[in-house]
Design a protein around this motif. Structure first.
Motif, PDB file in Angstrom:
ATOM      1  N   PRO A 154     -15.309  25.701   4.230  1.00 32.34           N
ATOM      2  CA  PRO A 154     -15.158  25.473   5.668  1.00 32.34           C
ATOM      3  C   PRO A 154     -15.634  24.077   6.051  1.00 32.34           C
ATOM      4  O   PRO A 154     -16.599  23.560   5.466  1.00 32.34           O
ATOM      5  N   PRO A 155     -14.989  23.429   7.025  1.00 31.64           N
ATOM      6  CA  PRO A 155     -15.285  22.020   7.300  1.00 31.64           C
ATOM      7  C   PRO A 155     -16.605  21.762   8.019  1.00 31.64           C
ATOM      8  O   PRO A 155     -17.214  20.710   7.821  1.00 31.64           O
ATOM      9  N   SER A 156     -17.067  22.684   8.841  1.00 30.24           N
ATOM     10  CA  SER A 156     -18.242  22.429   9.668  1.00 30.24           C
ATOM     11  C   SER A 156     -19.540  22.709   8.917  1.00 30.24           C
ATOM     12  O   SER A 156     -19.696  23.762   8.286  1.00 30.24           O
ATOM     13  N   ALA A 157     -20.499  21.780   9.016  1.00 28.97           N
ATOM     14  CA  ALA A 157     -21.806  21.999   8.389  1.00 28.97           C
ATOM     15  C   ALA A 157     -22.501  23.216   8.976  1.00 28.97           C
ATOM     16  O   ALA A 157     -23.309  23.857   8.292  1.00 28.97           O
ATOM     17  N   ALA A 158     -22.178  23.566  10.215  1.00 28.80           N
ATOM     18  CA  ALA A 158     -22.793  24.730  10.849  1.00 28.80           C
ATOM     19  C   ALA A 158     -22.366  26.039  10.201  1.00 28.80           C
ATOM     20  O   ALA A 158     -22.958  27.090  10.490  1.00 28.80           O
ATOM     21  N   SER A 159     -21.389  25.988   9.319  1.00 25.25           N
ATOM     22  CA  SER A 159     -20.917  27.181   8.607  1.00 25.25           C
ATOM     23  C   SER A 159     -21.612  27.368   7.260  1.00 25.25           C
ATOM     24  O   SER A 159     -21.147  28.154   6.432  1.00 25.25           O
ATOM     25  N   TYR A 160     -22.735  26.665   7.049  1.00 27.85           N
ATOM     26  CA  TYR A 160     -23.422  26.722   5.763  1.00 27.85           C
ATOM     27  C   TYR A 160     -24.890  27.125   5.905  1.00 27.85           C
ATOM     28  O   TYR A 160     -25.712  26.792   5.055  1.00 27.85           O
ATOM     29  N   THR A 161     -25.226  27.880   6.952  1.00 24.22           N
ATOM     30  CA  THR A 161     -26.579  28.405   7.035  1.00 24.22           C
ATOM     31  C   THR A 161     -26.759  29.481   5.969  1.00 24.22           C
ATOM     32  O   THR A 161     -25.786  29.984   5.389  1.00 24.22           O
ATOM     33  N   TYR A 194     -25.024  22.231   2.793  1.00 23.41           N
ATOM     34  CA  TYR A 194     -26.199  23.103   2.696  1.00 23.41           C
ATOM     35  C   TYR A 194     -27.428  22.369   3.238  1.00 23.41           C
ATOM     36  O   TYR A 194     -28.257  22.947   3.946  1.00 23.41           O
ATOM     37  N   TYR A 195     -27.551  21.097   2.898  1.00 25.84           N
ATOM     38  CA  TYR A 195     -28.658  20.285   3.403  1.00 25.84           C
ATOM     39  C   TYR A 195     -28.522  20.058   4.912  1.00 25.84           C
ATOM     40  O   TYR A 195     -29.512  20.078   5.642  1.00 25.84           O
ATOM     41  N   ARG A 196     -27.290  19.833   5.358  1.00 27.82           N
ATOM     42  CA  ARG A 196     -27.053  19.509   6.768  1.00 27.82           C
ATOM     43  C   ARG A 196     -27.206  20.720   7.680  1.00 27.82           C
ATOM     44  O   ARG A 196     -27.359  20.570   8.891  1.00 27.82           O
TER      45      ARG A 196
END
Length: 314
Positions: free
Chosen positions: A68-75, A227-229
């Motif tokens: 997925p493109p958004s960093a917010a999708s990697y919590t 993941y870091y972001r």
């Protein structure tokens, strides 16, 4: 390696690639950055030969799994949601969980959110880092090491991608796999500025490097960097779990040259009671001498034996 099966599984709104082999109790392996299911190739073969069903996914953002493109999708909620969905899809109730690097961080959270799905945990390299309600992980590292610390540099979208793109991917992977402690990984010139090793360590081959390079050339590094972001968002969302103890039976293994083990205060936390207080069912801590961060590949046979020795108790 040809005995390992590869499957695409729908889970949590994405398609996830998994590598699997064997029958019996399930061992779920979680890789770190910048790695793939492939990092567990030795453990898959070893443990499957001893009567275990071994499953190693490409985590969200990696390899042949959707990104997925958004960093917010990697919590951690997204990542663990993927894994719970994977187990549900496969009809698996409980697993032995094994994690390394970011996979270890995910595994700690997995055990805090869904301990009912985990029989026992073996984590490598990264100990449990309890949530500090006063400061998030990124700012904590920034205060400790400054803006050039890799965890902080990775926060800016696109910056590290440009850095990585300036070097042939195979050479970049050689640079990363050659990283050893004890100094913290501060990279003012980016990872491209790391020294290229004169020769390959005995634990990986040109074939291994080319596998990683091919997959990261196809996928890019943004998924892994996200993941870091997403760290600060994870910190915000995990506030209700502040102070929670991990009560799953646990074994922890680290190399004495691991850059994480060499972070100021980390050895004291691991050995002087803090770790055991946060993980009261911590049953074994192993420090392997002369071993760096990518421990499951560098000392593959020893790590496989350690995993088997521990999970065979349950």
């Amino acid at each position: 390696m040809e005995k390992i099966e590869h499957t695409i599984v729908p889970t949590n709104g994405i398609n996830m690639h998994i590598a699997s082999i064997g029958t019996g109790p399930v061992v779920l392996f979680l890789h770190g950055f910048p790695e793939l299911w492939y990092s567990w190739r030795h453990q898959l073969l070893y443990l499957s030969s001893l009567g275990y069903r071994c499953i190693a996914p490409d985590l969200r953002g990696y390899g042949d799994t959707d990104s997925p493109p958004s960093a917010a999708s990697y919590t951690v909620f997204h990542i663990i949601g993927d894994l719970v969905g994977l187990l549900d899809h496969l009809g698996i109730d409980q697993v032995f969980l094994v994690g390394h690097d970011w996979g270890a961080i995910v595994a700690w959270h997995f055990c805090s959110f869904r301990p009912d799905r985990v029989k026992a945990l073996v984590n490598l390299s990264v100990p449990y880092l309890p949530r500090n309600p006063a400061i998030n992980l990124v700012e904590g590292f920034r205060a400790l090491f400054g803006d050039d610390y890799y965890f902080c540099r990775f926060q800016e979208p696109g910056e590290s991608e440009k850095d990585f793109a300036s070097v042939d991917t195979a050479i970049l992977m050689k640079k990363i796999f050659a990283i050893v402690g004890p100094q913290p990984l501060c990279v003012p010139n980016g990872f491209s500025g790391l020294q290229t090793p004169d020769s390959l360590p005995s634990w990986y081959s040109d074939e291994d490097i080319n596998y990683y390079a091919t997959k990261f050339n196809e996928k890019g590094f943004t998924g892994g960097l996200n993941y870091y972001r997403a760290c600060n968002l994870t910190w915000e969302l995990t506030a209700p779990w502040t102070g929670l103890q991990i009560k799953v039976p646990t074994k922890f293994i680290v190399g004495d040259l691991d850059i994480v083990y060499c972070i100021p205060g980390m050895k004291e936390y691991i050995h002087n009671g803090g770790f055991k207080k946060d993980v009261p069912n911590l049953q074994d801590v192993v420090v392997m001498e002369g071993v760096a961060h990518f421990i499951n590949q560098e000392k593959a046979e020893e790590i496989s034996a350690h995993i088997y020795e521990f999970i065979n108790k349950f």
